[in-house]
Scaffold this motif. Structure first.
Motif, PDB file in Angstrom:
ATOM      1  N   ARG A 186       0.826  -1.206   0.000  1.00  0.00           N
ATOM      2  CA  ARG A 186       0.000   0.000   0.000  1.00  0.00           C
ATOM      3  C   ARG A 186       0.864   1.262   0.000  1.00  0.00           C
ATOM      4  N   GLY A 187       1.942   1.239   0.757  1.00  0.00           N
ATOM      5  CA  GLY A 187       2.831   2.402   0.825  1.00  0.00           C
ATOM      6  C   GLY A 187       3.437   2.749  -0.525  1.00  0.00           C
ATOM      7  N   ASP A 188       3.866   1.719  -1.272  1.00  0.00           N
ATOM      8  CA  ASP A 188       4.439   1.941  -2.611  1.00  0.00           C
ATOM      9  C   ASP A 188       3.404   2.586  -3.531  1.00  0.00           C
ATOM     10  N   ILE A 189       2.184   2.024  -3.521  1.00  0.00           N
ATOM     11  CA  ILE A 189       1.131   2.478  -4.431  1.00  0.00           C
ATOM     12  C   ILE A 189       0.739   3.924  -4.125  1.00  0.00           C
ATOM     13  N   VAL A 190       0.529   4.215  -2.839  1.00  0.00           N
ATOM     14  CA  VAL A 190       0.082   5.557  -2.451  1.00  0.00           C
ATOM     15  C   VAL A 190       1.160   6.600  -2.749  1.00  0.00           C
ATOM     16  N   THR A 191       2.418   6.266  -2.496  1.00  0.00           N
ATOM     17  CA  THR A 191       3.499   7.226  -2.768  1.00  0.00           C
ATOM     18  C   THR A 191       3.585   7.538  -4.259  1.00  0.00           C
ATOM     19  N   ASN A 192       3.431   6.528  -5.092  1.00  0.00           N
ATOM     20  CA  ASN A 192       3.417   6.752  -6.542  1.00  0.00           C
ATOM     21  C   ASN A 192       2.253   7.658  -6.944  1.00  0.00           C
ATOM     22  N   ARG A 193       1.081   7.368  -6.418  1.00  0.00           N
ATOM     23  CA  ARG A 193      -0.111   8.162  -6.747  1.00  0.00           C
ATOM     24  C   ARG A 193       0.046   9.612  -6.298  1.00  0.00           C
ATOM     25  N   ALA A 194       0.514   9.789  -5.067  1.00  0.00           N
ATOM     26  CA  ALA A 194       0.641  11.138  -4.516  1.00  0.00           C
ATOM     27  C   ALA A 194       1.685  11.953  -5.282  1.00  0.00           C
ATOM     28  N   ALA A 195       2.783  11.302  -5.683  1.00  0.00           N
ATOM     29  CA  ALA A 195       3.818  12.005  -6.454  1.00  0.00           C
ATOM     30  C   ALA A 195       3.276  12.454  -7.807  1.00  0.00           C
ATOM     31  N   LYS A 196       2.468  11.606  -8.435  1.00  0.00           N
ATOM     32  CA  LYS A 196       1.842  11.988  -9.714  1.00  0.00           C
ATOM     33  C   LYS A 196       0.860  13.137  -9.512  1.00  0.00           C
ATOM     34  N   ALA A 197       0.101  13.090  -8.409  1.00  0.00           N
ATOM     35  CA  ALA A 197      -0.897  14.135  -8.140  1.00  0.00           C
ATOM     36  C   ALA A 197      -0.238  15.488  -7.922  1.00  0.00           C
ATOM     37  N   ILE A 198       0.912  15.513  -7.227  1.00  0.00           N
ATOM     38  CA  ILE A 198       1.563  16.800  -6.979  1.00  0.00           C
ATOM     39  C   ILE A 198       2.185  17.351  -8.262  1.00  0.00           C
ATOM     40  N   ALA A 199       2.666  16.449  -9.139  1.00  0.00           N
ATOM     41  CA  ALA A 199       3.184  16.900 -10.434  1.00  0.00           C
ATOM     42  C   ALA A 199       2.051  17.493 -11.269  1.00  0.00           C
ATOM     43  N   ALA A 200       0.885  16.837 -11.258  1.00  0.00           N
ATOM     44  CA  ALA A 200      -0.282  17.351 -11.997  1.00  0.00           C
ATOM     45  C   ALA A 200      -0.731  18.691 -11.428  1.00  0.00           C
ATOM     46  N   PHE A 201      -0.698  18.816 -10.121  1.00  0.00           N
ATOM     47  CA  PHE A 201      -1.127  20.048  -9.446  1.00  0.00           C
ATOM     48  C   PHE A 201      -0.254  21.228  -9.860  1.00  0.00           C
ATOM     49  N   GLU A 202       1.025  20.948 -10.068  1.00  0.00           N
ATOM     50  CA  GLU A 202       1.953  22.026 -10.412  1.00  0.00           C
ATOM     51  C   GLU A 202       2.176  22.162 -11.914  1.00  0.00           C
ATOM     52  N   GLY A 203       1.346  21.454 -12.701  1.00  0.00           N
ATOM     53  CA  GLY A 203       1.338  21.669 -14.144  1.00  0.00           C
ATOM     54  C   GLY A 203       2.444  20.987 -14.918  1.00  0.00           C
ATOM     55  N   ARG A 204       3.033  19.931 -14.330  1.00  0.00           N
ATOM     56  CA  ARG A 204       4.099  19.209 -15.025  1.00  0.00           C
ATOM     57  C   ARG A 204       3.616  17.845 -15.503  1.00  0.00           C
ATOM     58  N   THR A 205       4.359  17.222 -16.396  1.00  0.00           N
ATOM     59  CA  THR A 205       3.948  15.926 -16.945  1.00  0.00           C
ATOM     60  C   THR A 205       4.806  14.767 -16.436  1.00  0.00           C
ATOM     61  N   GLU A 206       5.904  15.091 -15.741  1.00  0.00           N
ATOM     62  CA  GLU A 206       6.775  14.041 -15.218  1.00  0.00           C
ATOM     63  C   GLU A 206       7.063  14.273 -13.736  1.00  0.00           C
ATOM     64  N   VAL A 207       7.112  13.188 -12.986  1.00  0.00           N
ATOM     65  CA  VAL A 207       7.395  13.258 -11.552  1.00  0.00           C
ATOM     66  C   VAL A 207       8.888  13.479 -11.334  1.00  0.00           C
ATOM     67  N   THR A 208       9.226  14.356 -10.398  1.00  0.00           N
ATOM     68  CA  THR A 208      10.623  14.614 -10.055  1.00  0.00           C
ATOM     69  C   THR A 208      10.938  14.041  -8.669  1.00  0.00           C
ATOM     70  N   VAL A 209      12.228  13.985  -8.343  1.00  0.00           N
ATOM     71  CA  VAL A 209      12.651  13.532  -7.016  1.00  0.00           C
ATOM     72  C   VAL A 209      12.071  14.456  -5.939  1.00  0.00           C
TER      73      VAL A 209
END
Length: 366
Positions: free
Chosen positions: A301-324
């Motif tokens: 669950r931790g792996d899945i949620v971290t991936n989802r949340a990282a994608k959501a913050i990238a989308a929120f800030e208008g980017r198409t790729e997740v950064t470190v």
């Protein structure tokens, strides 16, 4: 919970006027501090599949105010008029059975717009009040499934807020988490079964001094935000002054923050639309899983949620790729409550997550 800022009706569907304006709610963009809580809530709105937020912190730190402000911020959604489940007019996955049958027959459904619901779940609520009840006598005598919807029906496509969730009966917490995870609520009585869509952002809050949730339940919340009383005197004065200003003249205060509210609303809408296109590099995904492994996090669950949340913050800030940097900002929120607790260990769980993250990603501490 998908929404748009457009107020137009779609072809072939009648529309009715939206409900009258609700009472004034303190604007989300005016809330000072508590950035961790605000970020967790916004990310769950962008991607409800993150799995909700558990907010633990001191009394009087604005938990309820922030959640109500978030619900008020969100744009209106299209729903089928007079439907107890807030059914979507065209998406069968979030329609009640009666509406879906009408749509499949090609019948016209009356559509209206309404604010995203925020449902408060009281501590003394019974399972029937939460899930709904079936009138067995009517079902047997008249041959119809007489269903009285509960709070889960009302919360569909909205936000379900449980204050002091750590004091709620474990069985009820389980019911809420099951519905939040599956998106459906099923009620069974005497061989009669009824189900309806129950897709909502689950937000729980509590004071750790009054007890913790069992680890098995805590793990099922997507994110865990910890908030503390603001210590900085200047900020405390600012918070008090803002609240006084709002109480004295709510409409004027709301008008002052309207531009920021509209900007944030549009940012959330755009982020939802952009979310599916967000990519996360394979190497970053491996490192996220390495962090979870080294922290000895049970399950995936931790792996899945971290991936989802990282994608959501990238989308929120208008980017198409997740950064470190995206991963760094969400990893503690996603993992701190999944660590095995050692009563002899004095190190803070959040600090432990950051330390392992920095080691795995080869970074210096922020």
């Amino acid at each position: 919970m998908t929404f748009t800022t457009e107020a137009t009706s779609q072809n072939g569907r009648s529309t009715v006027s939206p409900a009258p304006r609700r009472r004034a709610v303190f604007p989300f963009t005016a809330i000072v501090g508590q950035e961790e809580m605000k970020l967790a809530l916004l990310l769950n709105v962008i991607d409800p599949k993150i799995g909700g937020v558990m907010i633990m912190g001191d009394r009087g730190t604005g938990k309820s105010t922030t959640i109500r402000a978030l619900a008020d911020l969100l744009p209106e959604i299209e729903v089928v008029a007079d439907d107890p489940f807030n059914s979507h007019p065209s998406d069968p996955e979030i329609m009640g059975d009666a509406v879906r049958q009408l749509v499949e027959k090609g019948s016209e459904v009356l559509v209206t717009k309404k604010k995203v619901m925020m449902v408060d779940l009281p501590l003394g609520a019974t399972e029937d009040r939460v899930c709904g009840t079936i009138d067995i006598e009517k079902a047997l005598s008249e041959g119809v499934k007489a269903f009285e919807p509960g709070l889960l029906a009302k919360a569909n496509r909205g936000i379900l807020y449980v204050d002091e969730v750590n004091l709620l009966d474990d069985h009820l917490v389980d019911v809420l988490l099951d519905s939040a995870a599956s998106g459906w609520n099923t009620v069974e009585r005497e061989g009669i079964s009824i189900r309806h869509p129950a897709r909502f952002v689950l937000v729980g809050s509590g004071n750790p001094e009054e007890g913790e949730l069992r680890p098995q339940l805590l793990d099922r919340f997507g994110m865990h935000a910890e908030i503390r009383t603001v210590k900085e005197p200047v900020l405390r004065v600012q918070i008090v002054e803002q609240r006084t200003e709002f109480d004295q003249n709510p409409q004027e205060f709301l008008e002052n923050y309207q531009p920021q509210q509209i900007d944030l609303q549009e940012q959330l809408v755009n982020a939802q639309e952009r979310l599916k296109a967000i990519e996360i590099d394979y190497d970053l995904r491996v490192k996220i899983s390495q962090v979870c492994s080294e922290l000895d996090v049970d399950g995936l669950r931790g792996d899945i949620v971290t991936n989802r949340a990282a994608k959501a913050i990238a989308a929120f800030e208008g980017r198409t790729e997740v950064t470190v940097s995206d991963i760094r900002r969400v990893v503690t929120l996603c993992l701190r409550h999944r660590l095995r607790k050692d009563p002899m260990e004095s190190i803070d769980s959040g600090y432990k997550v950051e330390k392992v993250f920095n080691q795995v990603f080869g970074l210096e501490a922020a």
